[in-house]
Design an enzyme around this catalytic site. Sequence first.
Site, PDB file in Angstrom:
ATOM      1  CB  CYS A 267      48.094  -7.462 -47.080  1.00  0.00           C
ATOM      2  SG  CYS A 267      49.268  -7.170 -45.682  1.00  0.00           S
TER       3      CYS A 267
ATOM      4  CG  HIS B  15      50.518  -4.216 -50.127  1.00  0.00           C
ATOM      5  ND1 HIS B  15      49.183  -4.359 -49.824  1.00  0.00           N
ATOM      6  CD2 HIS B  15      50.792  -4.716 -48.774  1.00  0.00           C
ATOM      7  CE1 HIS B  15      48.670  -4.054 -48.741  1.00  0.00           C
ATOM      8  NE2 HIS B  15      49.699  -4.277 -47.939  1.00  0.00           N
TER       9      HIS B  15
ATOM     10  CD  GLU C 162      48.329  -3.299 -53.537  1.00  0.00           C
ATOM     11  OE1 GLU C 162      48.539  -4.664 -53.514  1.00  0.00           O
ATOM     12  OE2 GLU C 162      47.971  -2.801 -52.231  1.00  0.00           O
TER      13      GLU C 162
HETATM   14  N1  GLN Z   1      46.572  -5.734 -40.304  1.00  0.00           N
HETATM   15  C1  GLN Z   1      47.389  -6.617 -40.869  1.00  0.00           C
HETATM   16  C2  GLN Z   1      48.952  -6.918 -40.511  1.00  0.00           C
HETATM   17  O1  GLN Z   1      49.164  -6.013 -39.954  1.00  0.00           O
HETATM   18  C3  GLN Z   1      47.466  -6.737 -42.498  1.00  0.00           C
HETATM   19  C4  GLN Z   1      48.175  -5.310 -42.892  1.00  0.00           C
HETATM   20  C5  GLN Z   1      47.842  -5.068 -44.346  1.00  0.00           C
HETATM   21  O2  GLN Z   1      46.808  -5.510 -44.950  1.00  0.00           O
HETATM   22  N2  GLN Z   1      48.518  -4.264 -45.141  1.00  0.00           N
HETATM   23  O3  GLN Z   1      49.424  -7.838 -40.607  1.00  0.00           O
END
Ligand code: GLN
Length: 552
Positions: free
Chosen positions: A381, A520, A522
Amino acid sequence: MKKTKFIFVTGGVLSSLGKGLAAASIGALLKARGLNVSIQKLDPYLNLDPGTMSPFQHGEVFVTDDGAETDLDLGHYERYLGVPMSRKNTYTAGRIYSIVLNKERQGKYLGGTVQVIPHVTDEVKAAIKSATTPEMDVLLVEIGGTVGDIESQPFLEAIRQLKNDLGKSRCLYIHLTLVPYLKTSGEPKSKPTQHSVKELRSLGIQPDIIMCRSEQALSPELKRKIALFCDVSENAVFSAVDVGNIYEVPLEYHREGIDNKVARLLRLKGEPDIAPWVRLNERLGNPKQEVTIGLVGKYVALGESYKSLHEALTHGGLDNQARVTIRHVNAEDLKPRNLEKHLGGLDGILVPGGFGDRGVEGMILAARYAREKRRPFFGICLGMQCQVIEFARHVAGLPEATSEEFNPKAKDKVIYLMTDWYDHRAERHEKRTAQSDLGGTMRLGSYPCRLAPSSLAFKAYKEPEINERHRHRFEFNNDYLDLMEKSGLKFGGLSPDHTLVEMLELPTKEHPWYLGCQFHPEFKSTPMKPHPLFRDFIKAALAGRPSPTAKN
Ligand code: GLN
């Protein structure tokens, strides 16, 4: 249609006793009997969901397939039961109150006075029932917080009422408490448990089973004493001793006979097949190799902030017969001059998700270090977004590249807010939840991703299309796609309509394992079914080591 039975798990004395793990472990043991089991969490706080809470305060925000932002205990439930949770598996007091208040505004109470009993408690009971299905044998309901908290009272009152509504034979109450060991007197103390059960009974709930967290197993005398004071039979008081790893808990409970007691009280059939849990623990206890992974993030002060990530790394190690040691590196400490010191001894580097610009330059430095030193790297992410920024700055010739999140006025916003997609998302969220709030601006929940045939991503999943969970606002900016591709970045996964970059990597001739994903992974890893990306990341980290046993 089955008549679902309910197990209510409450906690006393103090928080953080591991009620979530206890519920998940009992759930796993009941599932091992071939029963259809699920778990629900009721949290007493007034936030609508934990989505807006800081990971520093509340730990990780776990995300379900249907896009609910939940308490991290739902991660335990999924990991122990191996079944996906949904927004029905989690309610906060805030969400319950907001349902009641919306109904009041819609005139649904026909001019009546709206009260905690019966209106709020009715809504709690409806929420509990909403998490059942016609096939479900058992629903475990974990009440967050401790007995005695003001916020918990409507929840406790609702589960008290359910016993009358559904009948005694369908409800079981388990109370988890602490039996501290006092060094000065050299003995374990039962008084806090007695007080906590007294408090529970004053609310009309008589526990059927008392589980005592303690450093050592409770003596028969102590169990007898607790049984006497708390009005339960002696064989309904169990020790829940501290164990070495969390996946040992189901086996420990089974040894204690907790699942048998539950099954007898609720008249549940079947014999548990605990062999998979035994095998899992054997593998966990006998690693053939060791590997050290650096987690470069900003929430490193609180271990709970990256709960699912820790677990997924452990699972990835399992598939490689390796013990994974996680070293937290505070991204804010990283400077060009100290990279070797902080990152030099690591076999692999992972940059996880996060929000805001704190520590981001450190994460970008870590991505560059791993790319240039050919060290296995996994960006998740925000981690992937840092890979994009780093590559744009140092390879694609865009020294000012950044994300719109960190500088909305920047010249080269290689990561940006996709406005049409953003509107579509908000609309979709509104449809789902009938409200527009802060959470509505994020891409949340499961989305499909198509993998390029000859990619590292495909090699891991061995499937052309996958589904993974998202929680972010910003996306890769497609205006830079051609330039980045020409500069050597490979896009291993795109949304099926090709509008969104979901995964990127470097060709294997350039780098042994350098991968980023916008989702994600995980959240979907379980000990019984480790996630392929974590498995391959750990494999690459092991392959890069000088020899299997050289380091510690
Ligand atoms: N801050 C970034 C976004 O909003 C990544 C978010 C995250 O890593 N969950 O796109």
